[in-house]
Design an enzyme around this catalytic site. Structure first.
Site, PDB file in Angstrom:
ATOM      1  N   SER A 118      38.838  28.818  34.650  1.00 59.79           N
ATOM      2  CA  SER A 118      38.055  30.052  34.801  1.00 59.79           C
ATOM      3  C   SER A 118      38.587  31.212  33.968  1.00 59.79           C
ATOM      4  O   SER A 118      37.903  32.215  33.804  1.00 59.79           O
ATOM      5  CB  SER A 118      37.997  30.471  36.278  1.00 59.79           C
ATOM      6  OG  SER A 118      39.274  30.887  36.726  1.00 59.79           O
ATOM      7  N   LYS A 155      42.185  36.298  38.495  1.00 60.46           N
ATOM      8  CA  LYS A 155      40.952  36.935  38.021  1.00 60.46           C
ATOM      9  C   LYS A 155      41.250  38.339  37.504  1.00 60.46           C
ATOM     10  O   LYS A 155      42.271  38.941  37.859  1.00 60.46           O
ATOM     11  CB  LYS A 155      39.933  37.066  39.172  1.00 60.46           C
ATOM     12  CG  LYS A 155      39.561  35.786  39.869  1.00 60.46           C
ATOM     13  CD  LYS A 155      38.739  34.852  38.997  1.00 60.46           C
ATOM     14  CE  LYS A 155      38.384  33.570  39.745  1.00 60.46           C
ATOM     15  NZ  LYS A 155      37.756  32.573  38.858  1.00 60.46           N
TER      16      LYS A 155
END
Length: 199
Positions: A118, A155
């Protein structure tokens, strides 16, 4: 000196028995005994309590090679962190990694291993080692390790109207939005300081 020898020396300097130190740390006396024999090592949360109790920097408890000019300390690499009812629990480290002392400024540091794809847009790949500074807040757009239930995710973090927006660096993953007031099992646990790429 080993970690155990340092704990024993400080305990004696402060005239504490193993039982008394164990009580202050909320552990069994056998745990303190094992640390001092170097049969086991204390977890980071106990190291932080001892650093405050004995008025020493937490890095005091890491082994330093006196013959190495780089002065390395050993920091934990965590494979699992859980976050439930607003409490973050770091499980037993999978290993301790030698770290240049110059990387460590104020605060507490640790490692986690990246998982998945990701964050490939930030050149962070599955299996990479991430050097993190433990903190529960980051600036908008900074990359952070976030604890979601029993999972650590990496993230870019943005705050808006009190909510977290967790943004991946891969167009195949949409942003994830959480409200810390209602989503109790989410916490920022650290800010990415360095990416360690192993070949």
């Amino acid at each position: 000196m080993t970690v155990g020898e340092k704990i024993k020396a400080l305990r004696k300097e402060y005239k504490l028995t193993q039982d008394e130190l164990a009580k202050k740390l909320g552990v069994a006396p056998t745990a303190v005994s094992a640390w001092e024999r170097n049969a086991n090592k204390p977890l980071m949360d106990k190291i932080m309590v001892m650093a405050e109790l004995f008025n020493v920097p937490f890095t005091h408890f890491f082994e330093v090679d006196e013959y190495d000019d780089t002065h390395e300390v050993k920091l934990p690499l965590y494979g699992h962190v859980s976050c439930g009812e607003g409490l973050v629990v770091f499980e037993t480290p999978t290993e301790y990694r030698a770290t240049p002392e110059e990387w460590i400024k104020s605060g507490e540091y640790f490692y986690v291993r990246a998982s998945g794809d990701s964050m490939i847009g930030a050149r962070i790949y599955d299996g990479d080692i991430l050097f993190m500074r433990k903190q529960d807040e980051v600036e908008n757009g900074e990359i952070a390790a976030v604890c979601l239930e029993d999972e650590i995710v990496l993230k870019r973090v943005f705050r808006t109207n009190g909510s977290f927006i967790l943004q991946s660096e891969n167009p195949h993953y949409p942003p994830r939005i959480y409200n810390p007031k209602t989503d109790k099992n989410i916490r920022i646990i650290g800010k990415l300081e360095k990416l360690i790429v192993e070949f």
